[in-house]
Design a protein around this motif. Structure first.
Motif, PDB file in Angstrom:
ATOM      1  N   ILE A 134      54.367  36.292  51.087  1.00 29.96           N
ATOM      2  CA  ILE A 134      54.734  36.127  49.679  1.00 29.96           C
ATOM      3  C   ILE A 134      54.374  37.364  48.864  1.00 29.96           C
ATOM      4  N   THR A 172      66.233  30.549  40.775  1.00 31.86           N
ATOM      5  CA  THR A 172      65.670  29.867  41.944  1.00 31.86           C
ATOM      6  C   THR A 172      65.599  30.798  43.144  1.00 31.86           C
ATOM      7  N   GLY A 173      64.860  30.348  44.159  1.00 29.68           N
ATOM      8  CA  GLY A 173      64.811  31.087  45.406  1.00 29.68           C
ATOM      9  C   GLY A 173      66.183  31.207  46.041  1.00 29.68           C
ATOM     10  N   HIS A 193      50.748  31.053  34.126  1.00 35.79           N
ATOM     11  CA  HIS A 193      51.988  30.277  34.176  1.00 35.79           C
ATOM     12  C   HIS A 193      53.105  31.091  34.828  1.00 35.79           C
ATOM     13  N   ASN A 224      52.311  31.641  38.601  1.00 36.60           N
ATOM     14  CA  ASN A 224      52.624  30.442  39.381  1.00 36.60           C
ATOM     15  C   ASN A 224      54.122  30.327  39.635  1.00 36.60           C
ATOM     16  N   TYR A 225      54.905  30.562  38.602  1.00 38.76           N
ATOM     17  CA  TYR A 225      56.357  30.442  38.766  1.00 38.76           C
ATOM     18  C   TYR A 225      56.867  31.402  39.845  1.00 38.76           C
ATOM     19  N   THR A 265      55.249  32.886  42.191  1.00 37.86           N
ATOM     20  CA  THR A 265      54.692  32.553  43.505  1.00 37.86           C
ATOM     21  C   THR A 265      55.496  31.427  44.162  1.00 37.86           C
ATOM     22  N   PHE A 266      55.800  30.393  43.380  1.00 34.49           N
ATOM     23  CA  PHE A 266      56.633  29.305  43.903  1.00 34.49           C
ATOM     24  C   PHE A 266      58.027  29.816  44.268  1.00 34.49           C
ATOM     25  N   LEU A 267      58.564  30.715  43.444  1.00 33.25           N
ATOM     26  CA  LEU A 267      59.881  31.282  43.706  1.00 33.25           C
ATOM     27  C   LEU A 267      59.889  32.020  45.048  1.00 33.25           C
ATOM     28  N   THR A 272      57.858  31.585  47.478  1.00 29.85           N
ATOM     29  CA  THR A 272      57.665  30.598  48.544  1.00 29.85           C
ATOM     30  C   THR A 272      58.999  29.994  48.970  1.00 29.85           C
ATOM     31  N   GLU A 273      59.835  29.659  47.991  1.00 34.59           N
ATOM     32  CA  GLU A 273      61.148  29.101  48.310  1.00 34.59           C
ATOM     33  C   GLU A 273      62.018  30.123  49.033  1.00 34.59           C
ATOM     34  N   GLU A 279      60.944  30.271  52.630  1.00 28.25           N
ATOM     35  CA  GLU A 279      61.383  29.102  53.404  1.00 28.25           C
ATOM     36  C   GLU A 279      62.854  29.231  53.806  1.00 28.25           C
TER      37      GLU A 279
END
Length: 637
Positions: free
Chosen positions: A6, A234-235, A293, A296-297, A299-301, A303-304, A307
């Motif tokens: 990541i 989005t990812g 904030h 986090n966004y 990082t999640f992006l 991560t997707e 995947e």
């Protein structure tokens, strides 16, 4: 576990261009802190950046890695450029192509005005085009200018997704930019009025596909990075952009949403209820966004993205770039509008020619090894290191472009906006200078040229003095001779310029603070000027003072025809007052001292009679704001 981590993926993310003024200082700094923590990049947008952010404080880095250079050149100074990791030339914006940035006067408070070197309360409108870019060669010159000013920064050119953008991107690659950004139509428009957003470019998917394919087929893809921009969220968006050919990804609206934006779509009204797109101190108190904030966004992006990469069988982002064969059309979602659309050209996989790659691996060659500035820096090293006074002389030719930018970039990096004490470095040149002579000149550096200059003299200068005059044995009359080219002092914020002769078109365009004396100008003089003083001791072309919202111009109206050549849209032509005569005479005396001007001497020899031939060009909005400031001063505010 075999897929790229990541931490590597987020380094490809950057925030879109959001200027101070369009969004609040608190929101702007929050984005910068978050992206620096991630290892990504935040973008200043147009309008400069507070110099206090260039230095980390208490371990917190608020400096935006990407510094934008837009058509208005607001806030673009040598110190600003020296603190960039990447410099983005905003040619256009996908959500409103064909228009420059716009900031209503009610959002230009004292702080924003100081950053942009303008007047509080005066609306700031950037020209639709860059007035130093009318061809791909001109773009190459601006890239060269910026690279000289900060050789360690990558140069990014932002284009709109539209038919033919691939051809333009190929020109950008050949002009030696390190990055090309393709901006889609769904992006935000900041503080622009509704009338500006009725026309837009195309989807970024079309622009990225065309750009990547064109670069690959012309063996240029390995020389330049491609960035997608325009409502990516989005990812899945990131992966689609990568498969179509992009290797970097910009996010703006969604980053604001991570900080609390509720999409009220009233950014231009200064009434944002969550304190993001406003300069209203009362509303800014409602801003609750934090760097965490945004971290986090993204990082999640990432991560997707990781995947989906694993699902597709790619281990790294670079492996995935350009594999359009992994994309397919969802037959089940066709309706009558899309049933007959052919996506074959968008999903075409361009095969890289032998010896090239579908992503950037090569460095651009800007040919900075043997430029004249290397000799200037060597001669001025004691001044750079210890502020010792230096005087030097050099021959100059028209292939010596952007002379002084690298020297002044080093000075600005070390000493900031104050640079050096007055008259620390004095360099005398003889010959014909190339384009951008004295670009980004700083305080304490004086250039004197005996000969003539080309276009873009004094571009972005923030201090110092530039003098251009003819040789003593030259028989040509200075006041009838063109001694410098077009688009001089573009975006200049300080210093003085004395030109013993005439110049071409757009003299003083977007001048924000330089004092200049010239003996004649072409069309569009003082266009979009917001500050400084310009004195014209001779003929002016048509459309003088178009879009001029600040500063003052004094014009010698000997034939009483100037009113026909001046654009009255934003200015009035006035008679001079006593204080005006004092400033005017002082600058003409300096002009004579530096250039030995025959025209200047003639005016001074009979001053009491000659001075009455001058008229004053005064912007109406500027006069109103000055009057308000004077009233506030008397009231002790």
């Amino acid at each position: 576990n075999e897929v790229e981590p990541i931490s590597n993926i987020v380094k490809r993310f950057c925030t879109g261009a959001m200027s101070l003024g369009s969004i609040s200082t608190e929101a702007h700094e929050t984005l910068a802190v978050a992206m620096n923590e991630l290892g990504g990049k935040s973008n200043t947008g147009e309008g400069g950046e507070d110099i206090r952010r260039f230095t980390p404080q208490n371990g917190v880095n608020k400096c935006s890695a990407i510094k934008q250079v837009a058509s208005g050149r607001f806030g673009v100074t040598p110190y600003y450029l020296a603190n960039a990791k990447e410099i983005q030339i905003k040619v256009a914006q996908g959500a409103k192509p064909g228009e420059g940035g716009q900031l209503p006067g009610h959002k230009v408070d004292n702080y924003i005005a100081s950053l942009r070197h303008s007047i509080p309360g005066v609306s700031l409108i950037s020209p639709p085009p860059h007035h130093d870019i009318y061809s791909i060669e001109d773009l190459a010159q601006l890239i060269y200018d910026l690279k000289n000013s900060n050789p360690s920064a990558d140069i990014n050119v932002k284009l709109v997704s539209e038919v033919g953008v691939g051809t333009v991107a190929a020109g950008v690659a050949k002009a030696h930019a390190e990055v090309v950004t393709i901006s889609g139509h769904d992006g935000g428009t900041g503080a622009s009025p509704m009338s500006s957003i009725h026309q837009a470019g195309g989807p970024w998917e079309l622009g990225i596909a065309e750009t990547h394919q064109t670069l690959v087929l012309n063996k240029l893809r390995s020389r330049i990075r491609v960035q997608a921009d325009g409502q990516m969220r989005t990812g899945r968006d990131v992966v689609i952009a990568a498969l179509l050919g992009a290797e970097e990804y910009g996010f703006a609206t969604v980053a604001l949403m991570a900080m609390g934006c509720v999409l009220m779509r009233k950014c231009h009204m200064n009434t944002c209820p969550v304190g993001i797109a406003t300069q209203d101190k009362r509303l800014i108190e409602y801003f609750k966004g934090q760097p965490a904030h945004v971290v986090n966004y993204f990082t999640f992006l990432a991560t997707e993205v990781r995947e989906i990469m694993a699902e597709l069988g790619f281990r790294t982002m670079n492996e995935m770039i350009g594999h359009a064969e992994c994309l397919d059309v969802d037959e089940n979602r066709h309706n009558w509008k899309s049933a007959h659309l052919d996506f074959a050209r968008i999903l075409y996989k361009a095969e890289p020619p032998k010896g090239t790659t579908p992503y950037c691996v090569d460095e651009q060659d800007h040919s900075l090894g043997k430029i004249l500035d290397r000799d200037l820096i060597k001669a001025c090293q004691s001044a750079i290191d210890n502020k010792e006074k230096v005087t030097a002389s050099f021959e100059i030719k028209n292939d010596n472009r952007t002379t002084g930018a690298m020297l002044c970039g080093q000075i600005a990096k070390k000493y900031g906006d104050d640079a050096l004490p007055d008259d620390t470095i004095n360099i005398n040149f003889k010959g014909t200078s190339g384009q951008s002579f004295g670009a980004f000149l700083v305080n304490g550096v004086n250039f004197s040229l005996v000969g003539e200059a080309n276009d873009y003299l004094g571009k972005g200068m923030s201090g110092g003095t530039i003098v251009v005059k003819k040789a003593d044995d030259c028989p040509i009359e200075a006041e009838t001779n063109w001694i410098a080219g077009n688009t001089l002092l573009y975006g200049a914020t300080g210093g003085k310029v004395f030109l013993s002769g005439r110049t071409g078109e757009r003299f003083g365009v977007r001048n924000s603070g330089t004092k200049a004396v010239v003996e004649g100008v072409g069309d569009h003089g003082c266009e979009y000027m917001t500050g400084g003083t310009v004195i014209v001791l001779g003929h002016t072309g048509r459309n003088f003072a178009a879009g001029m919202s600040g500063g003052v111009a004094y014009v010698l109206d000997a034939d009483h025809l100037f009113s026909r050549r001046c654009n009255p849209g934003m200015v009035d032509i006035e008679q001079l007052e006593e204080d005006d005569f004092v400033d005017l005479k002082q600058l003409i005396e300096e002009h004579v001292q530096h250039t030995d001007s025959v025209k200047g001497k003639k005016l001074l020899s009979d001053w009491e009679n000659e001075k009455d031939q001058f008229v004053k060009v005064m912007p109406r909005e500027y006069r109103r704001i000055l009057a308000q400031m004077e009233e506030q001063k008397k009231a002790g505010v």
